[in-house]
Write a protein that holds these residues in place. Structure first.
Motif, PDB file in Angstrom:
ATOM      1  N   LEU A   1       0.841  -1.198   0.000  1.00 14.34           N
ATOM      2  CA  LEU A   1       0.000   0.000   0.000  1.00 14.34           C
ATOM      3  C   LEU A   1       0.872   1.243   0.000  1.00 14.34           C
ATOM      4  CD1 LEU A   1      -2.561  -1.054   2.746  1.00 14.34           C
ATOM      5  CD2 LEU A   1      -2.823  -1.239   0.274  1.00 14.34           C
ATOM      6  N   ASP A   2       0.409   2.274  -0.681  1.00 14.61           N
ATOM      7  CA  ASP A   2       1.108   3.555  -0.652  1.00 14.61           C
ATOM      8  C   ASP A   2       0.868   4.202   0.700  1.00 14.61           C
ATOM      9  OD1 ASP A   2       2.046   3.314  -3.255  1.00 14.61           O
ATOM     10  OD2 ASP A   2       0.249   4.229  -4.108  1.00 14.61           O
ATOM     11  N   ASP A   3       1.850   4.945   1.150  1.00 16.77           N
ATOM     12  CA  ASP A   3       1.744   5.654   2.414  1.00 16.77           C
ATOM     13  C   ASP A   3       2.101   7.117   2.159  1.00 16.77           C
ATOM     14  OD1 ASP A   3       1.654   4.755   5.524  1.00 16.77           O
ATOM     15  OD2 ASP A   3       2.918   6.525   5.279  1.00 16.77           O
ATOM     16  N   ALA A   4       1.602   7.992   2.992  1.00 18.21           N
ATOM     17  CA  ALA A   4       1.940   9.408   2.853  1.00 18.21           C
ATOM     18  C   ALA A   4       3.453   9.597   2.948  1.00 18.21           C
ATOM     19  CB  ALA A   4       1.226  10.221   3.928  1.00 18.21           C
ATOM     20  N   ASP A   5       4.082   8.823   3.805  1.00 20.97           N
ATOM     21  CA  ASP A   5       5.544   8.849   3.938  1.00 20.97           C
ATOM     22  C   ASP A   5       6.093   7.754   3.030  1.00 20.97           C
ATOM     23  OD1 ASP A   5       8.208   8.626   4.636  1.00 20.97           O
ATOM     24  OD2 ASP A   5       7.831   8.719   6.797  1.00 20.97           O
ATOM     25  N   ARG A   6       6.740   8.111   1.959  1.00 18.81           N
ATOM     26  CA  ARG A   6       7.205   7.132   0.972  1.00 18.81           C
ATOM     27  C   ARG A   6       8.244   6.169   1.539  1.00 18.81           C
ATOM     28  NH1 ARG A   6       8.819   9.909  -4.426  1.00 18.81           N
ATOM     29  NH2 ARG A   6      10.436  10.586  -3.006  1.00 18.81           N
ATOM     30  N   ARG A   7       8.848   6.521   2.669  1.00 16.25           N
ATOM     31  CA  ARG A   7       9.827   5.619   3.284  1.00 16.25           C
ATOM     32  C   ARG A   7       9.141   4.450   3.986  1.00 16.25           C
ATOM     33  NH1 ARG A   7      12.456   9.865   7.063  1.00 16.25           N
ATOM     34  NH2 ARG A   7      10.252  10.317   7.130  1.00 16.25           N
ATOM     35  N   VAL A   8       7.875   4.636   4.325  1.00 20.09           N
ATOM     36  CA  VAL A   8       7.123   3.605   5.048  1.00 20.09           C
ATOM     37  C   VAL A   8       6.451   2.686   4.040  1.00 20.09           C
ATOM     38  CG1 VAL A   8       5.208   3.154   6.624  1.00 20.09           C
ATOM     39  CG2 VAL A   8       6.735   5.106   7.035  1.00 20.09           C
ATOM     40  N   LYS A   9       6.722   1.413   4.150  1.00 19.86           N
ATOM     41  CA  LYS A   9       6.098   0.411   3.282  1.00 19.86           C
ATOM     42  C   LYS A   9       5.089  -0.371   4.129  1.00 19.86           C
ATOM     43  CE  LYS A   9       9.199   1.212   0.064  1.00 19.86           C
ATOM     44  NZ  LYS A   9       9.037   2.467  -0.574  1.00 19.86           N
ATOM     45  N   ARG A  10       3.840  -0.382   3.679  1.00 17.77           N
ATOM     46  CA  ARG A  10       2.801  -1.123   4.385  1.00 17.77           C
ATOM     47  C   ARG A  10       2.336  -2.289   3.530  1.00 17.77           C
ATOM     48  NH1 ARG A  10      -1.958   1.636   5.824  1.00 17.77           N
ATOM     49  NH2 ARG A  10      -1.826   2.682   3.830  1.00 17.77           N
ATOM     50  N   ILE A  11       2.048  -3.391   4.199  1.00 16.84           N
ATOM     51  CA  ILE A  11       1.655  -4.630   3.530  1.00 16.84           C
ATOM     52  C   ILE A  11       0.330  -5.086   4.130  1.00 16.84           C
ATOM     53  CG2 ILE A  11       2.396  -6.994   2.979  1.00 16.84           C
ATOM     54  CD1 ILE A  11       4.426  -4.715   2.230  1.00 16.84           C
ATOM     55  N   GLN A  12      -0.538  -5.605   3.273  1.00 19.20           N
ATOM     56  CA  GLN A  12      -1.775  -6.194   3.793  1.00 19.20           C
ATOM     57  C   GLN A  12      -2.142  -7.418   2.969  1.00 19.20           C
ATOM     58  OE1 GLN A  12      -4.961  -3.354   3.686  1.00 19.20           O
ATOM     59  NE2 GLN A  12      -5.508  -3.827   1.574  1.00 19.20           N
ATOM     60  N   LEU A  13      -2.942  -8.270   3.590  1.00 16.78           N
ATOM     61  CA  LEU A  13      -3.432  -9.454   2.891  1.00 16.78           C
ATOM     62  C   LEU A  13      -4.437  -9.047   1.823  1.00 16.78           C
ATOM     63  CD1 LEU A  13      -4.167 -11.899   5.860  1.00 16.78           C
ATOM     64  CD2 LEU A  13      -2.312 -12.072   4.189  1.00 16.78           C
ATOM     65  N   THR A  14      -4.431  -9.770   0.731  1.00 14.27           N
ATOM     66  CA  THR A  14      -5.485  -9.634  -0.276  1.00 14.27           C
ATOM     67  C   THR A  14      -6.605 -10.605   0.114  1.00 14.27           C
ATOM     68  OG1 THR A  14      -4.551 -11.398  -1.612  1.00 14.27           O
ATOM     69  CG2 THR A  14      -3.805  -9.138  -2.098  1.00 14.27           C
ATOM     70  N   ALA A  15      -7.680 -10.595  -0.628  1.00 16.09           N
ATOM     71  CA  ALA A  15      -8.768 -11.557  -0.379  1.00 16.09           C
ATOM     72  C   ALA A  15      -8.239 -12.980  -0.527  1.00 16.09           C
ATOM     73  CB  ALA A  15      -9.927 -11.292  -1.318  1.00 16.09           C
ATOM     74  N   ALA A  16      -7.394 -13.205  -1.542  1.00 14.64           N
ATOM     75  CA  ALA A  16      -6.809 -14.543  -1.735  1.00 14.64           C
ATOM     76  C   ALA A  16      -5.896 -14.909  -0.568  1.00 14.64           C
ATOM     77  CB  ALA A  16      -6.028 -14.599  -3.050  1.00 14.64           C
ATOM     78  N   GLY A  17      -5.169 -13.927  -0.061  1.00 12.50           N
ATOM     79  CA  GLY A  17      -4.311 -14.159   1.094  1.00 12.50           C
ATOM     80  C   GLY A  17      -5.121 -14.489   2.327  1.00 12.50           C
ATOM     81  N   GLN A  18      -6.230 -13.790   2.515  1.00 12.09           N
ATOM     82  CA  GLN A  18      -7.108 -14.072   3.656  1.00 12.09           C
ATOM     83  C   GLN A  18      -7.705 -15.470   3.533  1.00 12.09           C
ATOM     84  OE1 GLN A  18      -7.570 -11.994   6.419  1.00 12.09           O
ATOM     85  NE2 GLN A  18      -8.486 -13.877   7.199  1.00 12.09           N
ATOM     86  N   ASP A  19      -8.098 -15.865   2.323  1.00  8.69           N
ATOM     87  CA  ASP A  19      -8.605 -17.230   2.105  1.00  8.69           C
ATOM     88  C   ASP A  19      -7.544 -18.264   2.453  1.00  8.69           C
ATOM     89  OD1 ASP A  19     -11.009 -16.176   1.225  1.00  8.69           O
ATOM     90  OD2 ASP A  19     -10.580 -16.500  -0.916  1.00  8.69           O
ATOM     91  N   LYS A  20      -6.293 -17.981   2.070  1.00 11.79           N
ATOM     92  CA  LYS A  20      -5.196 -18.909   2.355  1.00 11.79           C
ATOM     93  C   LYS A  20      -4.988 -19.014   3.868  1.00 11.79           C
ATOM     94  CE  LYS A  20      -2.911 -20.735  -0.403  1.00 11.79           C
ATOM     95  NZ  LYS A  20      -2.950 -22.092  -0.987  1.00 11.79           N
ATOM     96  N   VAL A  21      -5.043 -17.888   4.559  1.00 11.27           N
ATOM     97  CA  VAL A  21      -4.878 -17.899   6.018  1.00 11.27           C
ATOM     98  C   VAL A  21      -6.010 -18.690   6.680  1.00 11.27           C
ATOM     99  CG1 VAL A  21      -4.889 -16.471   8.111  1.00 11.27           C
ATOM    100  CG2 VAL A  21      -3.530 -15.777   6.147  1.00 11.27           C
ATOM    101  N   GLU A  22      -7.230 -18.527   6.196  1.00 13.36           N
ATOM    102  CA  GLU A  22      -8.358 -19.271   6.772  1.00 13.36           C
ATOM    103  C   GLU A  22      -8.146 -20.777   6.599  1.00 13.36           C
ATOM    104  OE1 GLU A  22     -10.675 -18.066   8.774  1.00 13.36           O
ATOM    105  OE2 GLU A  22      -9.737 -16.104   8.487  1.00 13.36           O
ATOM    106  N   ALA A  23      -7.648 -21.184   5.436  1.00 13.50           N
ATOM    107  CA  ALA A  23      -7.357 -22.603   5.209  1.00 13.50           C
ATOM    108  C   ALA A  23      -6.241 -23.080   6.146  1.00 13.50           C
ATOM    109  CB  ALA A  23      -6.965 -22.836   3.744  1.00 13.50           C
ATOM    110  N   VAL A  24      -5.231 -22.250   6.329  1.00 14.82           N
ATOM    111  CA  VAL A  24      -4.125 -22.582   7.245  1.00 14.82           C
ATOM    112  C   VAL A  24      -4.664 -22.732   8.657  1.00 14.82           C
ATOM    113  CG1 VAL A  24      -2.042 -21.648   8.356  1.00 14.82           C
ATOM    114  CG2 VAL A  24      -2.280 -21.549   5.861  1.00 14.82           C
ATOM    115  N   LYS A  25      -5.493 -21.792   9.086  1.00 19.04           N
ATOM    116  CA  LYS A  25      -6.035 -21.835  10.450  1.00 19.04           C
ATOM    117  C   LYS A  25      -6.856 -23.100  10.688  1.00 19.04           C
ATOM    118  CE  LYS A  25      -7.938 -17.882  11.730  1.00 19.04           C
ATOM    119  NZ  LYS A  25      -8.491 -16.510  11.732  1.00 19.04           N
ATOM    120  N   GLN A  26      -7.573 -23.539   9.674  1.00 19.67           N
ATOM    121  CA  GLN A  26      -8.369 -24.757   9.817  1.00 19.67           C
ATOM    122  C   GLN A  26      -7.459 -25.969  10.008  1.00 19.67           C
ATOM    123  OE1 GLN A  26     -11.216 -25.409   6.685  1.00 19.67           O
ATOM    124  NE2 GLN A  26     -11.733 -27.452   7.404  1.00 19.67           N
ATOM    125  N   VAL A  27      -6.428 -26.074   9.196  1.00 18.54           N
ATOM    126  CA  VAL A  27      -5.486 -27.190   9.308  1.00 18.54           C
ATOM    127  C   VAL A  27      -4.765 -27.136  10.651  1.00 18.54           C
ATOM    128  CG1 VAL A  27      -3.348 -28.174   8.362  1.00 18.54           C
ATOM    129  CG2 VAL A  27      -5.186 -27.441   6.820  1.00 18.54           C
TER     130      VAL A  27
END
Length: 160
Positions: free
Chosen positions: A88-114
């Motif tokens: 994700l873009d941030d107001a401060d270009r030095r800061v890099k932010r990361i977030q899960l996508t919908a596919a990433g969230q689906d993958k995490v849900e599958a991981v949590k189940q296992v």
């Protein structure tokens, strides 16, 4: 009452056992998550991102995973190529932010189940009273180590 030598030996055994349990737990998870195309290097950052409940600073993810800046960039590149995270873009270009996508969230849900299935199997004969005692002991150890780290780094001590 046990003598100091005996107590010290049991303390050493406990710390060693905790490290071994952690290592074996991660190996067990790697084994059961391998058919999903996941290794610890992939599932662990996804879980950290999911627990952050929103975008996480790249620097914080690196710290949580004990990785240096170049390693975390390569890791995030790989997760992004899989479609599991986005930068994700941030107001401060030095800061890099990361977030899960919908596919990433689906993958995490599958991981949590296992993980829940494996955890249930591993701990099925663990009495609730012993679980509570163990959790209390581990919370005490974590609090003590956090306080020691805060003193060593000059940071404020976390609230207990």
């Amino acid at each position: 009452m046990p003598n100091h030598s005996s107590l010290s030996n049991r303390q050493r055994q406990l710390m060693f056992a905790m490290a071994q349990v952690n290592k074996q737990w991660r190996r067990s998870l790697d084994r059961v998550l391998a058919p999903m195309g996941l290794t610890q290097a992939l599932w662990l950052p996804l879980v950290h991102l999911e627990r952050s409940q929103g975008a996480m600073r790249q620097k914080d993810l690196a710290q949580a995973l004990a990785l240096d800046s170049s390693s975390i960039v390569r890791l995030i590149d790989g997760l992004q190529a899989q479609g599991w995270v986005e930068r994700l873009d941030d107001a401060d270009r030095r800061v890099k932010r990361i977030q899960l996508t919908a596919a990433g969230q689906d993958k995490v849900e599958a991981v949590k189940q296992v993980v829940a299935e494996v955890r249930g199997e591993v701990m099925q004969d663990f009495p609730a009273e012993l679980l509570d005692q163990t959790l209390g002991a581990l919370d005490t150890l974590l609090s003590k180590m956090a306080a020691m780290e805060a003193i060593a780094t000059g940071a404020e001590q976390p609230d207990s």
